[in-house]
Design a protein around this motif. Structure first.
Motif, PDB file in Angstrom:
ATOM      1  N   GLU A 205       0.839  -1.200   0.000  1.00  0.00           N
ATOM      2  CA  GLU A 205       0.000   0.000   0.000  1.00  0.00           C
ATOM      3  C   GLU A 205       0.884   1.265   0.000  1.00  0.00           C
ATOM      4  N   VAL A 206       1.911   1.230   0.862  1.00  0.00           N
ATOM      5  CA  VAL A 206       2.818   2.387   0.958  1.00  0.00           C
ATOM      6  C   VAL A 206       3.515   2.616  -0.383  1.00  0.00           C
ATOM      7  N   MET A 207       4.001   1.529  -0.965  1.00  0.00           N
ATOM      8  CA  MET A 207       4.708   1.671  -2.244  1.00  0.00           C
ATOM      9  C   MET A 207       3.791   2.225  -3.316  1.00  0.00           C
ATOM     10  N   SER A 208       2.562   1.757  -3.297  1.00  0.00           N
ATOM     11  CA  SER A 208       1.593   2.240  -4.278  1.00  0.00           C
ATOM     12  C   SER A 208       1.309   3.735  -4.057  1.00  0.00           C
ATOM     13  N   LEU A 209       1.257   4.160  -2.777  1.00  0.00           N
ATOM     14  CA  LEU A 209       0.973   5.570  -2.472  1.00  0.00           C
ATOM     15  C   LEU A 209       2.114   6.501  -2.891  1.00  0.00           C
ATOM     16  N   ILE A 210       3.327   5.992  -2.855  1.00  0.00           N
ATOM     17  CA  ILE A 210       4.429   6.885  -3.244  1.00  0.00           C
ATOM     18  C   ILE A 210       4.699   6.818  -4.745  1.00  0.00           C
ATOM     19  N   ALA A 212       4.812   3.850  -6.844  1.00  0.00           N
ATOM     20  CA  ALA A 212       5.462   2.688  -7.458  1.00  0.00           C
ATOM     21  C   ALA A 212       4.480   2.009  -8.413  1.00  0.00           C
TER      22      ALA A 212
END
Lengths: 296, 229
Positions: A205-210, A212
Motif C-alpha cells: 500500500e505504501v509503495m503504491s501511495l508513493i 510505485a
C-alpha cells in the motif's frame, strides 16, 4: 538504464524479503522441493520403464513355422510379407540352423536326439518383426489366413498383451501424475506468495501511495517465485541423483537381469524437465497471485 | 493547479461523504482543510491522489482530468505529489535512509543519484544522525520528519498531508509545520487536513472548512473555526 536500476533494486528486494520472511520462504522452498523430488523420482522410473518396454518391444517377434514348403513358395511368402505395412523385418531360419541355435542355448547334444527321432523335429521358421508390437495379434491371424503353408504360429501372446497394457497404463498414469503434481506445486507457490502478499499488505500500500508501478511492486515477488522454483529444482535433483546412483548400484548387484539405465543417460532430460517445470510453476504461481491481488 | 468541479462522493450508494464541491487551489498556495471528524477531509484528499474516484464531478490537476487516468497512469500522478499521513506509513524493515530512497528508486534512478538526493533530504529534515535507524527506533516527531523527507525527496510540486501532526506533541507538530511552510515558500502547493487549531490560527493561511461534505467556509487568511456555520 532505468530498467537496469529497477531490476537491480528488485533483485536486492527479493533477497531482503526472503531473509526478512525467512520462515515463510523456507516453508515454500521445502514444499516445492518435495514436490519436485517426487516428480524427479517418477521421471527416473518412467525413463527406465520406457527403456524396458522398448527392449521388450524389440525382442518380440512372430514365429511362423513352415513344413516341406518348396523354395519358390517360401520366397513368395517372404516377398509378400515384406510388402506389408506393419511388417518391419522378415528372417528365414532353416530347420538346421534353428536346431544349432537350440543346441547352443540348451547346451544339449541334439545329434543324439535326432538319431533317436530319425529326423530333425524343428521345422523351418520365418521370424517376423512387426513395425508396431501392439498389432501382433492381428498380424498373426492375417498370416495364418493368407498363407496356408504356415502350419503354426507362435508369439509371446501374454507378454505382448502385458507390455502393451503396461505401456498404456503407464502413459495414462504419467499424464495424471504430471498434471496433479504440477497443479499442487503451482497451488503451493501461489499460496505462499498470497500469504507473503498478505503479510506485506501495508508495504504494498505504501509503495503504491508513493507512486510505485505494479511492475515495480510485483517484480521482487515474481523473482522470489522463480528463485524458489529454481532452488527447489536444484535441491530435488541433487537428492534424486544421489538416490539414483545408490539404487542403480544395488539393483545391478542384486538384480542384474533388470536393465537399469546409467544416470548419465537418464538425468540430462530429467534436469531439463524438473528445472523447467520448477521455474515455470514459480513464475506462474507468483504471477497469477499478483494479478489477483492487484485486481482486488 | 487543482480544480474540483461539482465533486460528490457517495460510499455504498448511501453515505454521502462529499456533496457538490467546487474548489480552486492555485499553484504555490498553502491550504488548511478543516472540519469535524467525518466531514469529508480525508475523502477529498483521497480523490486528489486517485485512491478513490468521485461519484460525480471532475478533478483537474495541472490541467489533467485525473478521473480519466487509466490505472497504469496513477503511479505517475502520485510521483508528482508527496503524501504524508498521520500513521506515518513507513516500512518497518527499512531504515530512515532506505524509506526515503524508495521514492527515488521507483523512478529507476541510478544508485549514485538516489544516495545523493536522499542524503540531502534526510539532512534537510535534521535526521542525518538517525539515517540508519529503523522506524521503531524513532520518536513520533522523527518518524513524521522521515515521512516528510520521503515526500519531498523527488521535489514534487504538490504536498498532500492528512493529519500530519495528529500523533505528535506540540513541539514536534510545530517542527513539521515549519518544514511544510518552508517547502511552500519554495513555490510548491501544500494541502494540510488537520484538527490542530493552534497551528492553523498561528500560521494564518487559506482555510477551507468542510461540514457534512460541503464547503462551509473558504477564507484566504483564515482561522480554525467552523462551529455555528
Amino acid at each position: 538504464m532505468k530498467d537496469y536500476n529497477r531490476f537491480s533494486h528488485a533483485l536486492k528486494e527479493t533477497w531482503r524479503n526472503m531473509r526478512y520472511f525467512s520462515l515463510l520462504s523456507f516453508t515454500s522452498l521445502s514444499t516445492v522441493t518435495i514436490v519436485l523430488t517426487i516428480l524427479g523420482i517418477f521421471l527416473a522410473f518412467s525413463e527406465n520403464l520406457k527403456h524396458l518396454s522398448r527392449r521388450l518391444d524389440q525382442e518380440i517377434t512372430i514365429s511362423a513355422f513352415l513344413v516341406d514348403v518348396p523354395d519358390e513358395i517360401r520366397i513368395d511368402i517372404i516377398t509378400k510379407l515384406k510388402s506389408w505395412d506393419n511388417v518391419e523385418k522378415v528372417t528365414f531360419i532353416p530347420s538346421d540352423q534353428a536346431m544349432q541355435s537350440l543346441e547352443k542355448e540348451l547346451s544339449l547334444d541334439m545329434g543324439k536326439l535326432i538319431s533317436e527321432l530319425g529326423e530333425n523335429p524343428i521345422p523351418d521358421v520365418l521370424e517376423i518383426k512387426p513395425a508396431d508390437p501392439s498389432s501382433i495379434p492381428e498380424l498373426a491371424s492375417r498370416i495364418k489366413k493368407e498363407f496356408p503353408w504356415v502350419v503354426d504360429i507362435s508369439y509371446g501372446k501374454e507378454l505382448v498383451g502385458k507390455v502393451v497394457n503396461l505401456s498404456r497404463a503407464f502413459r495414462l498414469f504419467a499424464a495424471i501424475l504430471v498434471v496433479l503434481l504440477g497443479s499442487a506445486s503451482l497451488f503451493i507457490i501461489a499460496n505462499t506468495i498470497r500469504i507473503t502478499l498478505y503479510a506485506r499488505k501495508e508495504e504494498i500500500e505504501v509503495m503504491s501511495l508513493i507512486g510505485a508501478s505494479r511492475s515495480f511492486i510485483g517484480a521482487p515477488y515474481i523473482l522470489e517465485g522463480i528463485f524458489q522454483g529454481l532452488a527447489g529444482a536444484v535441491i530435488s535433483l541433487s537428492v534424486c541423483l544421489s538416490g539414483y546412483h545408490l539404487l542403480a548400484k544395488h539393483v545391478n548387484e542384486f538384480l542384474p537381469f533388470l536393465p537399469i539405465l546409467p544416470a548419465e543417460a537418464v538425468f540430462p532430460s530429467i534436469c531439463l524437465k524438473v528445472t523447467g517445470l520448477g521455474t515455470l510453476i514459480g513464475l506462474f504461481g507468483s504471477w497469477f497471485t499478483l494479478l489477483k491481488h492487484f485486481e482486488k | 493547479m487543482i480544480r474540483l468541479f461539482h465533486v460528490s462522493k457517495i460510499y455504498n450508494k448511501r453515505v454521502k461523504a462529499l456533496d457538490n464541491i467546487s474548489l480552486h487551489i492555485k499553484k504555490g498556495e498553502f491550504v488548511f482543510l478543516v472540519g469535524p471528524a467525518g466531514a469529508g477531509k480525508t475523502t477529498m484528499l483521497k480523490l486528489l491522489y486517485r485512491d478513490i474516484s468521485p461519484t460525480e464531478g471532475q478533478i483537474l490537476i495541472d490541467g489533467r482530468n485525473i478521473e480519466s487516468l487509466k490505472n497504469n497512469r496513477i503511479p505517475q500522478l502520485r510521483r508528482s505529489m508527496g503524501l504524508i499521513f498521520q500513521d506515518f506509513k513507513l516500512l518497518d524493515h527499512k531504515t530512515v535512509f532506505e524509506n526515503v530512497a524508495l521514492s527515488l528508486q521507483i523512478l529507476g534512478l541510478p544508485d549514485s543519484v538516489v544516495s545523493r538526493q536522499t542524503e540531502k533530504a534526510v539532512n534537510q529534515v535534521g535526521l542525518a544522525n538517525k539515517r540508519d535507524h529503523f522506524p521503531d527506533q524513532l520518536s513520533g516527531g522523527e518518524k513524521q520528519k522521515a515521512c516528510f523527507a520521503r515526500a519531498i525527496v523527488n521535489d514534487p510540486p504538490l504536498i498532500i498531508t492528512d493529519e500530519p501532526t495528529g500523533n505528535l506533541d506540540p513541539e514536534a507538530s510545530w517542527d513539521i509545520m515549519k518544514l511544510l511552510l518552508e517547502y511552500n515558500m519554495r513555490g510548491s502547493t501544500v494541502i494540510v487536513a488537520t484538527h490542530a487549531s493552534h497551528l492553523v490560527d498561528r500560521i494564518r493561511k487559506r482555510v477551507v472548512a468542510l461540514i457534512d461534505g460541503k464547503v462551509v467556509k473558504d477564507e484566504s487568511k483564515g482561522v480554525y473555526s467552523y462551529e455555528g456555520l
